[in-house]
Design a protein around this motif. Structure first.
Motif, PDB file in Angstrom:
ATOM      1  N   MET A  70      -0.561   4.710  -1.435  1.00 34.77           N
ATOM      2  CA  MET A  70      -1.715   5.412  -0.863  1.00 34.77           C
ATOM      3  C   MET A  70      -1.245   6.802  -0.400  1.00 34.77           C
ATOM      4  SD  MET A  70      -4.438   3.552  -1.023  1.00 34.77           S
ATOM      5  CE  MET A  70      -5.581   3.338   0.334  1.00 34.77           C
ATOM      6  N   PRO A  71      -1.942   7.839  -0.840  1.00 35.87           N
ATOM      7  CA  PRO A  71      -1.421   9.198  -0.592  1.00 35.87           C
ATOM      8  C   PRO A  71      -1.460   9.631   0.863  1.00 35.87           C
ATOM      9  CG  PRO A  71      -3.484   9.276  -1.842  1.00 35.87           C
ATOM     10  CD  PRO A  71      -3.125   7.854  -1.716  1.00 35.87           C
ATOM     11  N   ASN A  72      -2.473   9.225   1.605  1.00 34.65           N
ATOM     12  CA  ASN A  72      -2.583   9.638   3.002  1.00 34.65           C
ATOM     13  C   ASN A  72      -3.683   8.833   3.669  1.00 34.65           C
ATOM     14  OD1 ASN A  72      -5.183  11.054   2.442  1.00 34.65           O
ATOM     15  ND2 ASN A  72      -3.841  12.408   1.243  1.00 34.65           N
ATOM     16  N   ASN A  73      -3.922   9.094   4.933  1.00 30.50           N
ATOM     17  CA  ASN A  73      -4.874   8.276   5.685  1.00 30.50           C
ATOM     18  C   ASN A  73      -6.329   8.657   5.428  1.00 30.50           C
ATOM     19  OD1 ASN A  73      -5.067  10.654   7.061  1.00 30.50           O
ATOM     20  ND2 ASN A  73      -4.173   9.889   8.963  1.00 30.50           N
ATOM     21  N   ARG A  74      -6.573   9.552   4.495  1.00 32.53           N
ATOM     22  CA  ARG A  74      -7.971   9.798   4.091  1.00 32.53           C
ATOM     23  C   ARG A  74      -8.454   8.707   3.127  1.00 32.53           C
ATOM     24  NH1 ARG A  74      -8.641  13.438   0.977  1.00 32.53           N
ATOM     25  NH2 ARG A  74      -6.530  14.114   0.406  1.00 32.53           N
ATOM     26  N   GLU A  86     -10.764  15.840  -0.711  1.00 33.50           N
ATOM     27  CA  GLU A  86     -10.168  17.137  -0.961  1.00 33.50           C
ATOM     28  C   GLU A  86     -10.114  17.376  -2.475  1.00 33.50           C
ATOM     29  OE1 GLU A  86      -9.382  19.307   1.274  1.00 33.50           O
ATOM     30  OE2 GLU A  86      -9.480  18.084   3.088  1.00 33.50           O
ATOM     31  N   GLU A 141      -7.700  17.942  -4.436  1.00 31.12           N
ATOM     32  CA  GLU A 141      -6.615  17.266  -5.147  1.00 31.12           C
ATOM     33  C   GLU A 141      -6.865  15.773  -5.343  1.00 31.12           C
ATOM     34  OE1 GLU A 141      -6.227  18.824  -2.220  1.00 31.12           O
ATOM     35  OE2 GLU A 141      -5.029  17.621  -0.816  1.00 31.12           O
ATOM     36  N   ASP A 142      -7.963  15.273  -4.776  1.00 33.17           N
ATOM     37  CA  ASP A 142      -8.299  13.858  -4.968  1.00 33.17           C
ATOM     38  C   ASP A 142      -8.987  13.620  -6.313  1.00 33.17           C
ATOM     39  OD1 ASP A 142      -9.342  13.671  -1.502  1.00 33.17           O
ATOM     40  OD2 ASP A 142      -7.343  13.478  -2.398  1.00 33.17           O
ATOM     41  N   GLU A 151       0.829  -1.202   0.000  1.00 37.17           N
ATOM     42  CA  GLU A 151       0.000   0.000   0.000  1.00 37.17           C
ATOM     43  C   GLU A 151       0.863   1.250   0.000  1.00 37.17           C
ATOM     44  OE1 GLU A 151      -1.250  -1.016   4.602  1.00 37.17           O
ATOM     45  OE2 GLU A 151      -2.515   0.349   3.486  1.00 37.17           O
ATOM     46  N   SER A 152       2.041   1.131  -0.575  1.00 35.46           N
ATOM     47  CA  SER A 152       3.000   2.225  -0.554  1.00 35.46           C
ATOM     48  C   SER A 152       2.554   3.438  -1.363  1.00 35.46           C
ATOM     49  CB  SER A 152       4.354   1.743  -1.083  1.00 35.46           C
ATOM     50  OG  SER A 152       4.226   1.278  -2.417  1.00 35.46           O
TER      51      SER A 152
END
Lengths: 114, 113
Positions: A60-64, A83, A85-86, A57-58
């Protein structure tokens, strides 16, 4: 044989809302991948499932972002809270077995966050 | 790390014209190289691939040759058709790694009758 399917095909949500994308892989494919393409940019890897386990899962941009694959069949990718930028196209792919076998891609879900 | 650079689009051609879409790559070792195509409303499909230097991948009239000396994998077709209109992605994969492709930005091809 049905290909990889994704739902919805397009989603428009407001910043701060939650969206869940779904991917149904080809039956029998243990490997399932999520990718994202921001407009005009590269397709970027997000994560890889082998059956129900997260293999990598490297990307994945962030915990959202939360991905699940309960039971090792379909997968969901939830974005909470979304957000701006998603925004982009989220692709799912599945692959059978090991080695350099081909990944089969779904048509993608176009997510627009306003 | 690995990276793929493709020519920017859109590429606009008339039917039966010759097509070249340039692709160069940066990678350690000896990657496998791919071209994927995405037709409107569909998912990415593997168009062709090459797994070692000097290999030529071909499919549906498209060709690409793995050039290690120039780190390139340019896509060519001698005579394009309207039905070839799509987005084309160059990609590489490290066979010693996880088989997850590294993609370029994609090149949109528009073919007019």
């Amino acid at each position: 044989e049905a290909g990889v399917t994704q739902f919805p095909s397009h989603s428009v949500i407001e910043k701060g809302q939650t969206v869940t994308l779904r991917c149904d892989p080809i039956s029998g494919h243990d490997n399932l991948y999520w990718y994202r393409r921001v407009m005009g940019k590269e397709i970027k890897f997000l994560l890889h499932f082998v059956k129900e386990s997260k293999q990598d899962e490297s990307g994945m941009p962030n915990n959202r972002f939360l991905a699940e694959r309960t039971g090792g069949t379909y997968s969901t990718l939830k974005v909470q809270p979304a957000e701006l930028e998603d925004s982009g196209v989220y692709f799912c792919a599945s692959r059978h077995g090991t080695g350099l076998s081909e990944q089969y891609f779904g048509p993608g879900t176009r997510l627009t966050v306003t | 790390g690995n990276s793929v650079t493709q020519m920017e689009g859109p590429v606009t051609l008339s039917e039966e014209a010759f097509l070249t879409i340039n692709c160069t790559y940066t990678a350690t070792g000896y990657p496998s190289l791919f071209w994927y195509v995405q037709y409107p409303g569909e998912g990415l499909q593997l168009l062709l691939k090459a797994t070692k230097a000097d290999d030529k991948g071909s499919n549906k009239g498209f060709e690409a040759t793995y050039r290690k000396e120039t780190t390139s994998f340019h896509l060519e077709k001698g005579s394009v058709q309207v039905s070839d209109s799509a987005v084309y992605f160059c990609a590489l994969s490290d066979p010693g790694g996880s088989y997850i492709p590294t993609f370029g930005r994609g090149t949109s091809l528009i073919v007019h009758p």
